[in-house]
Design a protein around this motif. Structure first.
Motif, short mmCIF file in Angstrom:
data_model
loop_
_atom_site.label_atom_id
_atom_site.label_comp_id
_atom_site.label_asym_id
_atom_site.label_seq_id
_atom_site.Cartn_x
_atom_site.Cartn_y
_atom_site.Cartn_z
N VAL A 1 8.11 -1.31 9.06
CA VAL A 1 6.75 -1.18 9.59
C VAL A 1 6.82 -0.45 10.93
CG1 VAL A 1 4.63 -2.39 10.20
CG2 VAL A 1 6.16 -3.36 8.47
N GLY A 2 6.34 0.80 10.94
CA GLY A 2 6.35 1.61 12.15
C GLY A 2 7.32 2.78 12.01
N CYS B 1 14.31 2.28 0.69
CA CYS B 1 13.43 1.83 1.77
C CYS B 1 12.10 2.56 1.69
CB CYS B 1 14.07 2.06 3.14
SG CYS B 1 14.28 3.79 3.59
N VAL B 2 11.13 2.04 2.42
CA VAL B 2 9.85 2.70 2.61
C VAL B 2 9.41 2.43 4.04
CG1 VAL B 2 8.51 0.70 1.78
CG2 VAL B 2 7.50 2.99 1.73
N VAL B 3 8.86 3.47 4.70
CA VAL B 3 8.36 3.34 6.07
C VAL B 3 6.84 3.35 6.02
CG1 VAL B 3 8.33 4.35 8.38
CG2 VAL B 3 10.38 4.55 6.95
N LEU B 4 6.22 2.34 6.61
CA LEU B 4 4.76 2.21 6.61
C LEU B 4 4.23 2.47 8.02
CD1 LEU B 4 4.66 -1.08 4.49
CD2 LEU B 4 4.37 1.28 3.67
N GLU B 5 3.40 3.49 8.17
CA GLU B 5 2.90 3.91 9.48
C GLU B 5 1.37 3.95 9.45
OE1 GLU B 5 1.88 4.80 12.87
OE2 GLU B 5 4.07 4.75 12.69
N VAL C 1 -0.43 -2.14 7.99
CA VAL C 1 0.01 -3.36 7.32
C VAL C 1 -0.94 -4.50 7.68
CG1 VAL C 1 1.83 -5.09 7.17
CG2 VAL C 1 2.42 -2.66 7.17
N GLU C 2 -1.45 -5.18 6.66
CA GLU C 2 -2.38 -6.28 6.87
C GLU C 2 -1.71 -7.64 6.77
OE1 GLU C 2 -5.38 -5.34 3.92
OE2 GLU C 2 -6.60 -4.29 5.43
N ALA D 1 6.05 -9.58 -0.08
CA ALA D 1 4.93 -8.75 -0.50
C ALA D 1 4.24 -8.23 0.77
CB ALA D 1 3.95 -9.54 -1.34
N ILE D 2 4.19 -6.91 0.91
CA ILE D 2 3.60 -6.30 2.09
C ILE D 2 2.32 -5.59 1.68
CG2 ILE D 2 3.93 -4.68 4.01
CD1 ILE D 2 6.99 -5.67 2.10
#
Length: 215
Positions: free
Chosen positions: A7-8, A27-31, A93-94, A105-106
């Motif tokens: 996250v970020g 991986c996955v990056v959530l921005e 991200v909530e 679970a994101i």
């Protein structure tokens, strides 16, 4: 299910993702913003980035060096594209919940992801510290400085005593804004030494005014 959800996409998030890729982890990056490393990307135009502390080695796979913010972000973008880093821009991200199966679970504003591990690399700039003073919510009061040139010839009050405040005040003074730097402390001990020296010279040259121990 990916091995790691990050996250970020600031320096920490990009470094974590590069390490995952290097180690063969998915991986996955959530921005939440629509640009990578939004804090650095939104530094003032032409801001000089100092890779400090200088006596600490960079142990990540992300290049970090002294240079302008434009040079740094461009270098990071090349690395991200070169390794085809999976980044999801514009997804805040909530919730992050650990399931009974040991998988997280994101949930974002766009989709839901599952990951065995989660790295929180959100930084601090997303929620700037605001003044608790009358008028602090006026449109003329800003927490980010984009292009100092926009304020050329203007009267500008900069509030704070850290590197961001000092660098912002100096960059504004360099484009002929009339700058006053207000700080509640009695000196600028929190700043990098180069910034302390540059500020002292600017004050001595009459380029800007400083109000210490002021609220």
């Amino acid at each position: 299910v990916v091995d790691v959800a990050i996250v970020g996409s600031g320096p920490s998030g990009l470094s974590a993702a590069l390490t995952c890729i290097k180690r063969g982890l998915s991986c996955v990056v959530l921005e939440k913003e629509h640009v990578i490393s939004s804090t650095v990307s939104r530094y003032p135009k032409g801001k000089h980035f100092m890779a400090e502390p200088a006596d600490s080695a960079n142990v990540s796979f992300l290049p970090v060096f002294d240079g302008t913010k434009e040079e740094l972000v461009a270098a990071w973008q090349r690395v991200v594209e070169g390794v085809k880093m999976p980044i999801k821009l514009g997804e805040a991200v909530e919730t992050v919940k650990l399931g009974d199966d040991g998988v997280f679970a994101i949930k974002t504003t766009v989709a839901t992801y599952k990951a065995r591990r989660v790295v929180l690399a959100t930084g601090l700039r997303g929620k700037p510290r605001l003044l608790s003073a009358p008028g602090a919510n006026l449109e003329k009061v800003q927490s980010l400085l984009d292009d100092p040139q926009d304020f050329s010839g203007e009267d500008v009050l900069v509030v704070g005593g850290g590197d961001s405040a000092v660098e912002g005040a100096l960059s504004l003074a360099n484009v002929n804004a009339r700058v006053t730097l207000s700080y509640r402390g009695d000196g600028f001990k929190r700043c990098k030494q180069d910034n302390q020296r540059a500020l002292a010279k600017a004050v001595a040259d009459g380029v800007l005014d400083v109000l210490l121990e002021s609220n």
